[in-house]
Design a protein around this motif. Sequence first.
Motif, short mmCIF file in Angstrom:
data_model
loop_
_atom_site.label_atom_id
_atom_site.label_comp_id
_atom_site.label_asym_id
_atom_site.label_seq_id
_atom_site.Cartn_x
_atom_site.Cartn_y
_atom_site.Cartn_z
N THR A 136 3.63 22.13 -5.42
CA THR A 136 2.80 20.87 -4.61
C THR A 136 1.47 20.59 -4.93
O THR A 136 1.78 19.01 -5.38
N GLY A 137 1.44 21.13 -6.47
CA GLY A 137 0.06 20.66 -7.43
C GLY A 137 1.23 19.99 -7.85
O GLY A 137 0.08 18.28 -8.67
N ASP A 138 2.02 19.63 -8.97
CA ASP A 138 2.65 18.72 -9.51
C ASP A 138 2.73 17.46 -8.78
O ASP A 138 2.43 16.15 -9.33
N ALA A 139 3.39 17.64 -7.77
CA ALA A 139 3.78 16.13 -6.93
C ALA A 139 2.21 15.47 -6.35
O ALA A 139 2.17 14.39 -6.61
N LEU A 140 1.38 16.35 -6.34
CA LEU A 140 0.00 15.66 -5.73
C LEU A 140 -0.03 14.94 -6.66
O LEU A 140 -1.40 14.45 -6.54
N ARG A 141 -0.41 15.09 -8.37
CA ARG A 141 -0.56 14.38 -9.07
C ARG A 141 -0.04 13.96 -9.88
O ARG A 141 -0.77 12.11 -9.90
N ILE A 162 1.01 -1.01 -0.34
CA ILE A 162 0.21 -0.17 0.15
C ILE A 162 0.69 1.03 -0.12
O ILE A 162 1.31 1.55 0.74
N LYS A 163 0.71 1.68 -1.11
CA LYS A 163 1.57 2.97 -1.13
C LYS A 163 0.87 4.28 -0.39
O LYS A 163 -0.35 4.80 -0.96
N ILE A 164 2.01 5.03 -0.39
CA ILE A 164 1.22 6.46 0.22
C ILE A 164 2.18 7.66 0.12
O ILE A 164 3.48 7.09 0.03
N GLY A 165 2.00 8.98 0.23
CA GLY A 165 2.69 9.43 -0.27
C GLY A 165 3.00 11.23 0.82
O GLY A 165 1.96 10.77 1.29
N PHE A 166 4.06 11.27 0.26
CA PHE A 166 4.22 12.33 1.25
C PHE A 166 4.80 13.19 0.87
O PHE A 166 6.46 13.50 -0.35
N VAL A 167 4.71 15.10 0.84
CA VAL A 167 5.01 15.83 0.05
C VAL A 167 4.96 17.15 0.94
O VAL A 167 4.63 17.46 2.12
N GLY A 168 6.26 17.63 0.87
CA GLY A 168 6.81 18.55 2.06
C GLY A 168 7.88 19.64 1.47
O GLY A 168 8.67 19.43 0.61
N ILE A 202 6.40 7.17 -0.38
CA ILE A 202 7.20 7.64 -1.26
C ILE A 202 7.06 9.21 -1.19
O ILE A 202 6.43 10.18 -1.06
N ILE A 203 8.36 10.28 -1.75
CA ILE A 203 8.50 11.33 -0.94
C ILE A 203 9.22 12.36 -2.29
O ILE A 203 9.42 11.96 -3.29
N GLU A 204 8.04 13.56 -2.25
CA GLU A 204 7.80 14.28 -3.12
C GLU A 204 8.79 15.71 -2.49
O GLU A 204 7.60 15.79 -1.81
N ASN A 205 9.13 16.56 -2.98
CA ASN A 205 9.74 17.89 -2.52
C ASN A 205 8.76 19.00 -3.34
O ASN A 205 9.53 18.91 -4.47
#
Length: 359
Positions: free
Chosen positions: A60-65, A7-13, A49-52
């Motif tokens: 932020t919008g690009d990372a969420l998409r 189960i994948k979860i994302g982290f954006v920050g 899965i991490i996005e800066n």
Amino acid sequence: EPSGKVIKIGFVGPFTGPAGAQGRESEKGVRTAMQIQPMLRNGDVIELIIENDNDDPELTGDALRKLAQEDKVSAVLLASSSNAALHTTPIVDSIEIPVIALLATHPDVSKSDGFVSQLCFDDKFQGLVAALFVADELLIEKVTVFTDMENVHSSYLANEFIRKFKSVDGEISGTIAVNAARNDYVEILKNARENGSLALYMPVAEKHVVEIIKAVREIGWSVDMIGADGLLASIQNEYPDFLPELDGLYVTDFYGSRRESRSYTSYARKLVKVFESLYTGDSSTYTAMGAEAYGILYSALDRCDDPLDRKCVNRMIRSTKDFDGVMGHISIGSDGKATRPLLVSKINNGRPEIVVSVH
């Protein structure tokens, strides 16, 4: 036993730039909590899965998409500020991906029919508590307020403080707009002192607070100063040598001193042990919020028959009741807003000592 399913979860920050501490420290909290609960009770393993996003609303919008459409995550933990969260709320609702906003305190971040839920108390509550603390506990009648008009968190919080302080017959002697070029704090503070101000309310970024405090010390003014959520964590990470200068500062925040372990929940004590086995140095507000966000999302995933069902995950997040957070119970309602303790602390020897806990 592991089920073989991931189960994948994302982290954006933000991990770089002025707000970089938010992402770096929050991630430590998430990974600490993952050590305690690495898989669901059915054996599904959780992958992060991490996005800066550098706290840039467009990024932020690009990372969420990307996380929703390419990585197929079940939900996202968002450690960015209110500006980024507000910009991306319509995107989140359109692609129907559950998001827990760790630190975005603007009241408009979450709404009753949306997919963004807030782990934090909002600025309306925080501004009200700060104003009543100054008026009723410090017995101060005249305040100078600093605000950053380019930051929705800062401007909303300042306006809410002013509104409530005036409603209890307090007087605002001046409202000072901060910006990157401002360097006349000594003159501003001399004028505030001459006008009879007895306190400074500073819901602004740490770099501005540092300059204001330096100017206060330079003119030898004994004045009460109050900062907002996340201030201590940011100074701890960006200006560690300045911590001794904070003594006497009041802050409204989510998290108290690690030395006050009597205030910790049993979950928090587990987190402290794991954190200390993984990292050196102190934890912070951001660390605690990351751990709590993961714990709440874990519980939501675990209560869905299919953790890939995003609508179910969203419903479960918004039916969180009395989650055992770091400093007390946390509930999240169907409107996506959290009910949790707000702490007013006074800095002593670089650490926050709790003065008041408001529920």
